[in-house]
Design a protein around this motif. Structure first.
Motif, PDB file in Angstrom:
ATOM      1  N   GLN A   7       7.938 -17.723 -19.662  1.00  0.00           N
ATOM      2  CA  GLN A   7       7.227 -17.230 -18.483  1.00  0.00           C
ATOM      3  C   GLN A   7       6.725 -18.399 -17.636  1.00  0.00           C
ATOM      4  O   GLN A   7       6.784 -18.353 -16.408  1.00  0.00           O
ATOM      5  N   PHE A   8       6.246 -19.448 -18.296  1.00  0.00           N
ATOM      6  CA  PHE A   8       5.786 -20.632 -17.585  1.00  0.00           C
ATOM      7  C   PHE A   8       6.931 -21.252 -16.794  1.00  0.00           C
ATOM      8  O   PHE A   8       6.784 -21.558 -15.607  1.00  0.00           O
ATOM      9  N   TYR A   9       8.088 -21.430 -17.437  1.00  0.00           N
ATOM     10  CA  TYR A   9       9.229 -22.035 -16.755  1.00  0.00           C
ATOM     11  C   TYR A   9       9.717 -21.168 -15.594  1.00  0.00           C
ATOM     12  O   TYR A   9      10.108 -21.696 -14.549  1.00  0.00           O
ATOM     13  N   SER A  10       9.678 -19.862 -15.760  1.00  0.00           N
ATOM     14  CA  SER A  10      10.080 -18.968 -14.664  1.00  0.00           C
ATOM     15  C   SER A  10       9.159 -19.141 -13.463  1.00  0.00           C
ATOM     16  O   SER A  10       9.621 -19.256 -12.325  1.00  0.00           O
ATOM     17  N   GLN A  11       7.860 -19.150 -13.724  1.00  0.00           N
ATOM     18  CA  GLN A  11       6.905 -19.282 -12.617  1.00  0.00           C
ATOM     19  C   GLN A  11       7.014 -20.648 -11.961  1.00  0.00           C
ATOM     20  O   GLN A  11       6.958 -20.760 -10.733  1.00  0.00           O
ATOM     21  N   LEU A  12       7.181 -21.696 -12.767  1.00  0.00           N
ATOM     22  CA  LEU A  12       7.348 -23.032 -12.204  1.00  0.00           C
ATOM     23  C   LEU A  12       8.619 -23.091 -11.354  1.00  0.00           C
ATOM     24  O   LEU A  12       8.631 -23.696 -10.282  1.00  0.00           O
ATOM     25  N   GLY A  13       9.665 -22.420 -11.802  1.00  0.00           N
ATOM     26  CA  GLY A  13      10.897 -22.354 -11.012  1.00  0.00           C
ATOM     27  C   GLY A  13      10.673 -21.673  -9.672  1.00  0.00           C
ATOM     28  O   GLY A  13      11.177 -22.122  -8.640  1.00  0.00           O
TER      29      GLY A  13
END
Length: 72
Positions: A7-13
């Motif tokens: 979820q963190f990587y998705s939001q950072l993306g």
């Protein structure tokens, strides 16, 4: 890696995409997708990342590639 990290990587993306950093966004979406594919029962998260990746193609004017991303 814990599922929450996807979820963190998705939001950072998404943040990177909004800032115009397409390559950085792609890396984050692909990292998130890899984590989600290792996590059982996260089909919704996988679809979310596929849509994010297809949207990147659409941003670049690659309509055919974007549509393939939605069809996967």
């Amino acid at each position: 890696m814990p599922p929450q990290s996807s979820q963190f990587y998705s939001q950072l993306g998404r943040c990177r995409r909004a800032a115009g950093e397409r390559q950085g966004a792609r890396q984050m979406f692909e990292r998130s997708l890899a984590i989600r594919r290792e996590t059982p029962a996260d089909d919704a998260g996988i679809v979310e990342n596929m849509i994010d990746l297809a949207a990147l193609e659409g941003d670049a004017g690659e309509s055919a590639a974007a549509m393939r991303g939605y069809d996967e």
